[in-house]
Write an enzyme that holds these catalytic residues in place. Structure first.
Site, short mmCIF file in Angstrom:
data_model
loop_
_atom_site.label_atom_id
_atom_site.label_comp_id
_atom_site.label_asym_id
_atom_site.label_seq_id
_atom_site.Cartn_x
_atom_site.Cartn_y
_atom_site.Cartn_z
N ASP A 1 -6.79 11.09 3.08
CA ASP A 1 -7.06 11.33 1.66
C ASP A 1 -8.50 11.77 1.45
O ASP A 1 -9.39 11.36 2.19
CB ASP A 1 -6.78 10.07 0.85
N ASN B 1 -14.16 5.80 5.15
CA ASN B 1 -14.32 4.74 6.15
C ASN B 1 -13.37 4.87 7.34
O ASN B 1 -13.74 4.52 8.46
CB ASN B 1 -14.17 3.36 5.50
N ASN C 1 -10.35 1.04 7.63
CA ASN C 1 -11.71 1.08 8.16
C ASN C 1 -11.80 0.71 9.64
O ASN C 1 -12.89 0.67 10.20
CB ASN C 1 -12.65 0.20 7.32
N TYR D 1 0.81 -1.22 0.00
CA TYR D 1 0.00 0.00 0.00
C TYR D 1 0.85 1.27 0.00
O TYR D 1 0.30 2.37 -0.10
CB TYR D 1 -0.94 0.01 1.20
N HIS E 1 -4.65 6.19 -0.90
CA HIS E 1 -5.26 6.00 0.42
C HIS E 1 -4.24 6.17 1.54
O HIS E 1 -4.62 6.40 2.69
CB HIS E 1 -5.88 4.60 0.49
#
Length: 185
Positions: free
Chosen positions: A91, A112, A66, A14, A19
């Site tokens: 973000d 989220n 989340n 990631y 994100h």
């Protein structure tokens, strides 16, 4: 004491995604303040330092986006900190790449990670920096977009936004937030 939290997803796959811009900003703050983020607590990686005698914590929750509240609330509680001492960086699809917006409070706006924070903190009354990552391209889902990387033509703009957000986060540790908002919005 102040707590600066960057939202993102843990794991190398990631790194550099839209994100994870919150993590990128916290890393930039760490470089600016010479703070190492390598300690672990409350399902997060953190580092600590001092600015003008005040203790500053930088936190990157390792719970996946989340579930960010599952890290932030216990961290605040462990150090007996108040929500007023919290700044969250994340973000935002509704801002173009390169734009940032500072707010004293607000809704989750469909994010989220912010939904989790609001649920676990019991309030939406905390400071935040929204970093623009733009809307998905036609035919691209929101998930593909936020878990995707920046296009070459966006790299300068996002780099500038990360630097500006880091500067604003540092200012949060020294000045009233209204003054910081007036400077950076």
């Amino acid at each position: 004491m102040k707590l600066i939290v960057g939202l993102g997803n843990p794991g190398a796959k990631y790194d550099g995604t839209r994100h994870n811009v919150g993590f990128d900003v916290v890393d930039a703050v760490a470089r600016r303040l010479n703070i190492e983020i390598k300690q672990s607590k409350a399902n997060g990686l953190y580092g600590e330092g001092r600015i003008d005698g005040e203790k500053i914590f930088l936190l990157k929750p390792q719970t996946f986006m989340n579930r960010s509240g599952e890290s932030v609330r216990p961290f605040l509680e462990y150090y007996n900190m108040e929500v007023e001492d919290l700044l969250v960086i994340y973000d935002d699809l509704d801002l173009p790449v390169g734009k940032i917006r500072l707010r004293q409070k607000g809704s989750a706006g469909g994010h989220n990670g912010m939904k989790s924070l609001i649920a676990h903190l019991g309030t939406s009354d905390f400071k935040r920096i929204r970093v623009g990552v733009d809307r998905p391209a036609p035919g691209e889902t929101v998930v593909q977009h936020v878990l995707g990387r920046y296009r070459p033509e966006e790299k300068d703009a996002i780099s500038e936004a990360i630097d500006l957000s880091a500067e604003a986060a540092e200012a949060f540790t020294k000045k009233p937030f209204l003054e910081v908002m007036n400077t950076f919005n």
